[in-house]
Scaffold this motif. Structure first.
Motif, PDB file in Angstrom:
ATOM      1  N   TRP A   1       0.831  -1.206   0.000  1.00  9.23           N
ATOM      2  CA  TRP A   1       0.000   0.000   0.000  1.00  9.23           C
ATOM      3  C   TRP A   1       0.863   1.252   0.000  1.00  9.23           C
ATOM      4  O   TRP A   1       0.600   2.194  -0.766  1.00  9.23           O
ATOM      5  N   GLN A   2       1.858   1.284   0.848  1.00  9.35           N
ATOM      6  CA  GLN A   2       2.672   2.494   0.960  1.00  9.35           C
ATOM      7  C   GLN A   2       3.367   2.821  -0.348  1.00  9.35           C
ATOM      8  O   GLN A   2       3.449   3.976  -0.751  1.00  9.35           O
ATOM      9  N   PHE A   3       3.863   1.781  -1.034  1.00 11.63           N
ATOM     10  CA  PHE A   3       4.558   2.023  -2.302  1.00 11.63           C
ATOM     11  C   PHE A   3       3.570   2.426  -3.384  1.00 11.63           C
ATOM     12  O   PHE A   3       3.873   3.258  -4.244  1.00 11.63           O
ATOM     13  N   SER A   4       2.372   1.868  -3.374  1.00 12.56           N
ATOM     14  CA  SER A   4       1.403   2.094  -4.445  1.00 12.56           C
ATOM     15  C   SER A   4       0.665   3.414  -4.297  1.00 12.56           C
ATOM     16  O   SER A   4       0.601   4.210  -5.240  1.00 12.56           O
ATOM     17  N   VAL A   5       0.068   3.654  -3.106  1.00  9.06           N
ATOM     18  CA  VAL A   5      -0.777   4.845  -2.943  1.00  9.06           C
ATOM     19  C   VAL A   5      -0.493   5.626  -1.673  1.00  9.06           C
ATOM     20  O   VAL A   5      -1.105   6.679  -1.446  1.00  9.06           O
ATOM     21  N   GLY A   6       0.399   5.142  -0.809  1.00  8.22           N
ATOM     22  CA  GLY A   6       0.543   5.756   0.500  1.00  8.22           C
ATOM     23  C   GLY A   6      -0.490   5.163   1.443  1.00  8.22           C
ATOM     24  O   GLY A   6      -0.835   3.987   1.345  1.00  8.22           O
ATOM     25  N   GLU A   7      -1.002   5.967   2.364  1.00 13.56           N
ATOM     26  CA  GLU A   7      -2.056   5.494   3.269  1.00 13.56           C
ATOM     27  C   GLU A   7      -3.362   5.426   2.488  1.00 13.56           C
ATOM     28  O   GLU A   7      -3.889   6.448   2.052  1.00 13.56           O
TER      29      GLU A   7
ATOM     30  N   ARG B   1      -1.547  -0.881 -12.006  1.00 13.82           N
ATOM     31  CA  ARG B   1      -0.775  -0.281 -10.917  1.00 13.82           C
ATOM     32  C   ARG B   1       0.696  -0.722 -10.903  1.00 13.82           C
ATOM     33  O   ARG B   1       1.313  -0.828  -9.835  1.00 13.82           O
ATOM     34  N   LEU B   2       1.272  -0.919 -12.070  1.00 14.46           N
ATOM     35  CA  LEU B   2       2.705  -1.219 -12.123  1.00 14.46           C
ATOM     36  C   LEU B   2       3.481   0.061 -11.825  1.00 14.46           C
ATOM     37  O   LEU B   2       3.289   1.078 -12.485  1.00 14.46           O
ATOM     38  N   ALA B   3       4.348  -0.008 -10.831  1.00 14.77           N
ATOM     39  CA  ALA B   3       5.182   1.150 -10.472  1.00 14.77           C
ATOM     40  C   ALA B   3       6.542   0.653 -10.039  1.00 14.77           C
ATOM     41  O   ALA B   3       6.645  -0.327  -9.301  1.00 14.77           O
ATOM     42  N   VAL B   4       7.575   1.335 -10.515  1.00 15.56           N
ATOM     43  CA  VAL B   4       8.959   0.980 -10.189  1.00 15.56           C
ATOM     44  C   VAL B   4       9.655   2.225  -9.657  1.00 15.56           C
ATOM     45  O   VAL B   4       9.500   3.325 -10.213  1.00 15.56           O
ATOM     46  N   ASP B   5      10.426   2.066  -8.608  1.00 18.73           N
ATOM     47  CA  ASP B   5      11.189   3.181  -8.062  1.00 18.73           C
ATOM     48  C   ASP B   5      12.090   3.766  -9.146  1.00 18.73           C
ATOM     49  O   ASP B   5      12.725   3.005  -9.901  1.00 18.73           O
ATOM     50  N   PRO B   6      12.138   5.103  -9.260  1.00 20.28           N
ATOM     51  CA  PRO B   6      12.952   5.704 -10.333  1.00 20.28           C
ATOM     52  C   PRO B   6      14.394   5.216 -10.366  1.00 20.28           C
ATOM     53  O   PRO B   6      14.978   5.055 -11.450  1.00 20.28           O
ATOM     54  N   GLY B   7      14.972   4.924  -9.232  1.00 22.04           N
ATOM     55  CA  GLY B   7      16.360   4.487  -9.202  1.00 22.04           C
ATOM     56  C   GLY B   7      16.569   3.065  -9.694  1.00 22.04           C
ATOM     57  O   GLY B   7      17.715   2.653  -9.921  1.00 22.04           O
ATOM     58  N   ALA B   8      15.470   2.329  -9.873  1.00 23.89           N
ATOM     59  CA  ALA B   8      15.578   0.931 -10.312  1.00 23.89           C
ATOM     60  C   ALA B   8      15.041   0.711 -11.714  1.00 23.89           C
ATOM     61  O   ALA B   8      14.930  -0.430 -12.160  1.00 23.89           O
ATOM     62  N   ARG B   9      14.723   1.790 -12.407  1.00 28.26           N
ATOM     63  CA  ARG B   9      14.153   1.628 -13.747  1.00 28.26           C
ATOM     64  C   ARG B   9      15.235   1.279 -14.760  1.00 28.26           C
ATOM     65  O   ARG B   9      16.419   1.509 -14.543  1.00 28.26           O
ATOM     66  N   ARG B  10      14.788   0.697 -15.890  1.00 26.94           N
ATOM     67  CA  ARG B  10      15.665   0.278 -16.988  1.00 26.94           C
ATOM     68  C   ARG B  10      16.675  -0.785 -16.554  1.00 26.94           C
ATOM     69  O   ARG B  10      17.771  -0.890 -17.102  1.00 26.94           O
ATOM     70  N   GLN B  11      16.285  -1.578 -15.571  1.00 26.35           N
ATOM     71  CA  GLN B  11      17.139  -2.672 -15.102  1.00 26.35           C
ATOM     72  C   GLN B  11      16.416  -4.022 -15.191  1.00 26.35           C
ATOM     73  O   GLN B  11      16.894  -5.014 -14.639  1.00 26.35           O
ATOM     74  N   GLY B  12      15.272  -4.038 -15.847  1.00 26.94           N
ATOM     75  CA  GLY B  12      14.532  -5.283 -16.010  1.00 26.94           C
ATOM     76  C   GLY B  12      13.635  -5.648 -14.848  1.00 26.94           C
ATOM     77  O   GLY B  12      13.041  -6.734 -14.844  1.00 26.94           O
ATOM     78  N   VAL B  13      13.517  -4.748 -13.865  1.00 27.76           N
ATOM     79  CA  VAL B  13      12.712  -5.061 -12.684  1.00 27.76           C
ATOM     80  C   VAL B  13      11.247  -5.253 -13.063  1.00 27.76           C
ATOM     81  O   VAL B  13      10.594  -6.206 -12.613  1.00 27.76           O
ATOM     82  N   ALA B  14      10.719  -4.356 -13.887  1.00 29.04           N
ATOM     83  CA  ALA B  14       9.300  -4.440 -14.257  1.00 29.04           C
ATOM     84  C   ALA B  14       9.003  -5.758 -14.978  1.00 29.04           C
ATOM     85  O   ALA B  14       8.021  -6.440 -14.662  1.00 29.04           O
ATOM     86  N   LYS B  15       9.843  -6.125 -15.945  1.00 27.47           N
ATOM     87  CA  LYS B  15       9.613  -7.365 -16.687  1.00 27.47           C
ATOM     88  C   LYS B  15       9.653  -8.579 -15.766  1.00 27.47           C
ATOM     89  O   LYS B  15       8.837  -9.497 -15.888  1.00 27.47           O
ATOM     90  N   ARG B  16      10.580  -8.579 -14.823  1.00 25.97           N
ATOM     91  CA  ARG B  16      10.718  -9.737 -13.944  1.00 25.97           C
ATOM     92  C   ARG B  16       9.580  -9.796 -12.922  1.00 25.97           C
ATOM     93  O   ARG B  16       9.114 -10.879 -12.577  1.00 25.97           O
TER      94      ARG B  16
END
Length: 233
Positions: A125-131, A170-185
């Motif tokens: 929840w916190q990562f997706s929308v907060g409280e 609701r796919l969301a990836v931290d900006p610092g982890a983008r373009r590293q294949g995290v979303a695909k995996r």
């Protein structure tokens, strides 16, 4: 039932509004203003009355539930023409964009990353929308078969299996982890879960200007099926 109607109905079932009232074959939806999909009239099929009367009923429903009157309309459809003729216009000020595309594709495969929870954790929840608000808890936390993909402090995704179709949202990836294949995996992990639930295809909705997301999904074999827009008085 044509495929556009089938997919739109499936997506609506996968994204349940707090209130979902039938107006003929239309669906009047409200969820405290959380997302356009859950707070618009899904104008699929016959409302059982002239379009002018159906739009008046849509506006009255919105007023009762404290949301803006808006309609979710398939681009290029006869309904779109009739709504335009009644003086409604595309909601170009809609926060998520006035036009989205529905994409269909395979159930994602590949090397999985993360875990798929049967209920959203506090961290999800916190990562997706907060409280989360009550509306967010309902829209995101209910549905036929739900899976909540999570990579700790890095990425989240929501999956809902309706029949044999995986709805991805609701796919969301931290900006610092983008373009590293995290979303695909993470999507591969969600795909593993979805196949165990009987899914053999996927569908998703994405705003047409979200080019990064569209490229990601195209790389997984997704193609555009149709587009819809939001309209308002």
């Amino acid at each position: 039932m044509d495929t556009v109607t089938e997919l739109e109905s499936l997506c609506a079932d996968a994204w349940p509004a707090l209130v979902d009232e039938r107006l003929g074959e239309w669906r009047l939806r409200a969820a405290g203003g959380f997302t356009g999909r859950a707070n618009t009239a899904l104008t699929i099929g016959d409302p059982g009355m002239p379009v002018a009367e159906a739009l008046a009923a849509t506006a009255a429903f919105a007023a009762r539930h404290g949301i803006e009157p808006k309609a979710h309309v398939i681009q290029g459809s006869e309904t779109e023409r009739r709504i335009r003729d009644e003086g409604w216009q595309r909601a170009t000020d809609h926060p998520g964009g006035a036009v989205s595309q529905v994409m269909t594709g395979p159930v994602p495969e590949g090397e999985p990353l993360g875990e798929v929870l049967d209920k959203p954790s506090r961290q999800w929840w916190q990562f997706s929308v907060g409280e989360p608000t009550a509306a967010q808890r309902h829209v995101l936390g209910t549905g036929p078969q739900l899976g909540f993909g999570y990579v700790e402090d890095t990425a989240v995704v929501r999956g809902c299996v309706v029949g044999s179709t995986l709805h991805i949202a609701r796919l969301a990836v931290d900006p610092g982890a983008r373009r590293q294949g995290v979303a695909k995996r993470l999507l591969a992990a969600l795909g593993e879960w979805a196949r165990q639930c009987g899914a053999d295809r996927s569908v998703l909705q994405v705003e047409v200007n979200n080019t990064a997301a569209i490229r990601l999904y195209e790389g997984l074999g997704f193609t555009e099926h149709h587009r819809y827009g939001y309209w308002k008085p």
